[in-house]
Design a protein around this motif. Structure first.
Motif, PDB file in Angstrom:
ATOM      1  N   UNK A 256      41.837  37.390  34.035  1.00 32.27           N
ATOM      2  CA  UNK A 256      42.919  36.902  33.190  1.00 32.27           C
ATOM      3  C   UNK A 256      43.372  35.506  33.624  1.00 32.27           C
ATOM      4  N   UNK A 257      43.451  35.291  34.917  1.00 29.75           N
ATOM      5  CA  UNK A 257      43.896  33.989  35.438  1.00 29.75           C
ATOM      6  C   UNK A 257      43.460  33.859  36.897  1.00 29.75           C
ATOM      7  N   UNK A 258      43.293  32.609  37.326  1.00 28.70           N
ATOM      8  CA  UNK A 258      42.911  32.312  38.705  1.00 28.70           C
ATOM      9  C   UNK A 258      43.948  31.406  39.341  1.00 28.70           C
ATOM     10  N   UNK A 259      44.360  31.759  40.562  1.00 32.30           N
ATOM     11  CA  UNK A 259      45.273  30.927  41.336  1.00 32.30           C
ATOM     12  C   UNK A 259      44.544  30.452  42.589  1.00 32.30           C
ATOM     13  N   UNK A 260      45.253  29.702  43.441  1.00 29.57           N
ATOM     14  CA  UNK A 260      44.625  29.172  44.651  1.00 29.57           C
ATOM     15  C   UNK A 260      44.156  30.271  45.595  1.00 29.57           C
TER      16      UNK A 260
ATOM     17  N   UNK B 141      44.102  37.298  38.735  1.00 24.75           N
ATOM     18  CA  UNK B 141      44.772  38.286  37.891  1.00 24.75           C
ATOM     19  C   UNK B 141      43.697  38.971  37.053  1.00 24.75           C
ATOM     20  N   UNK B 142      43.577  40.294  37.216  1.00 20.55           N
ATOM     21  CA  UNK B 142      42.536  41.039  36.514  1.00 20.55           C
ATOM     22  C   UNK B 142      43.173  42.000  35.521  1.00 20.55           C
ATOM     23  N   UNK B 143      42.733  41.906  34.280  1.00 18.58           N
ATOM     24  CA  UNK B 143      43.219  42.769  33.201  1.00 18.58           C
ATOM     25  C   UNK B 143      42.341  44.013  33.138  1.00 18.58           C
ATOM     26  N   UNK B 144      42.936  45.158  33.497  1.00 20.04           N
ATOM     27  CA  UNK B 144      42.219  46.435  33.441  1.00 20.04           C
ATOM     28  C   UNK B 144      42.836  47.263  32.314  1.00 20.04           C
ATOM     29  N   UNK B 145      42.186  47.213  31.165  1.00 19.59           N
ATOM     30  CA  UNK B 145      42.660  47.967  29.992  1.00 19.59           C
ATOM     31  C   UNK B 145      44.129  47.691  29.672  1.00 19.59           C
TER      32      UNK B 145
ATOM     33  N   UNK C  63      45.195  40.332  42.691  1.00 17.97           N
ATOM     34  CA  UNK C  63      44.428  40.611  43.907  1.00 17.97           C
ATOM     35  C   UNK C  63      44.284  39.318  44.702  1.00 17.97           C
ATOM     36  N   UNK C  64      44.722  39.338  45.943  1.00 13.82           N
ATOM     37  CA  UNK C  64      44.582  38.178  46.827  1.00 13.82           C
ATOM     38  C   UNK C  64      43.178  38.190  47.424  1.00 13.82           C
TER      39      UNK C  64
ATOM     40  N   UNK D 117      37.349  32.762  33.219  1.00 12.50           N
ATOM     41  CA  UNK D 117      38.446  33.520  32.597  1.00 12.50           C
ATOM     42  C   UNK D 117      37.946  34.182  31.312  1.00 12.50           C
ATOM     43  N   UNK D 118      38.300  35.454  31.162  1.00 10.50           N
ATOM     44  CA  UNK D 118      37.886  36.227  29.989  1.00 10.50           C
ATOM     45  C   UNK D 118      36.620  37.034  30.207  1.00 10.50           C
TER      46      UNK D 118
END
Length: 205
Positions: free
Chosen positions: A10-14, A18-22, A28-29, A41-42
């Protein structure tokens, strides 16, 4: 307890993803190495998860492989190594490089990771000696030779050949890894000069 997440990026940080599960999104760090290997992404991905629970926080740590997760847990058994430092080490070194560093008692290699001072690096290579996770282990022949070099018990011709290759600009890990493959095929009674020639050929292939 969450053991694995499978979903869409869903999104990436440093330092996290961010993972979209259903429809439910999990943070998750991860190490920089894991983040760098994630898809765009996607796109679909999966991570092995370690859940970190404290009175004031709950965090998920994600890993691309079981070996990376095992090293994360093992590194944190060392005094002075928390989650942040463990991820920094995994961002700087691959699991095979960590295995080699410990086998060779190479605290300088471990000390390349941000936040790892000389004392912590020394504790890591000392306390984790002989505790390499099965999934993160090197080839037994390579590891065996590297341990012999680290303990100072390798045969003199092999040790001299490793030293010569290091003087030519190769790292201790590269030199010992190349010579381990040669010794496995040729035995350890090959002359130093021949080991050096064969080592250079192996390293240039």
């Amino acid at each position: 307890m969450i053991g694995k997440l499978k979903g869409l990026v869903e999104a990436l940080e440093d330092d996290s993803v961010l993972i979209d599960v259903n429809g439910v999104c999990y943070v998750a760090h991860c190490s920089g190495r894991t983040l760098g290997n994630l898809p765009s992404i996607g796109e679909a991905t999966e991570l092995f998860i370690e859940t970190y629970v404290r009175e004031d926080q709950l965090k998920l740590f994600g890993f691309g492989t079981q070996a990376e997760k095992q090293w994360f847990l093992l590194l944190m058994t060392v005094q002075g190594v928390g989650a942040k430092v463990a991820l920094a080490i995994l961002s700087t070194l691959s699991v095979s490089e960590i295995s080699s560093s410990i086998a060779l008692q190479d605290k300088a290699m471990v000390g390349r990771a941000p936040g790892v001072g000389p004392k912590v690096a020394q504790r890591i290579v000392t306390e984790l000696k002989g505790k390499v996770p099965a999934l993160g282990a090197l080839d037994p022949g390579v590891q065996g030779l590297q341990e012999a070099i680290g303990e100072g018990v390798a045969t003199s011709n092999v040790a001299d050949a490793v030293s010569a290759l290091i003087n030519l600009g190769y790292s201790q890990m590269q030199a010992s890894g190349a010579l381990a493959k040669i010794v496995a095929k040729e035995g350890d009674d090959v002359s130093t000069e021949k080991l050096i020639r064969m080592g250079l050929k192996e390293l240039s292939s």
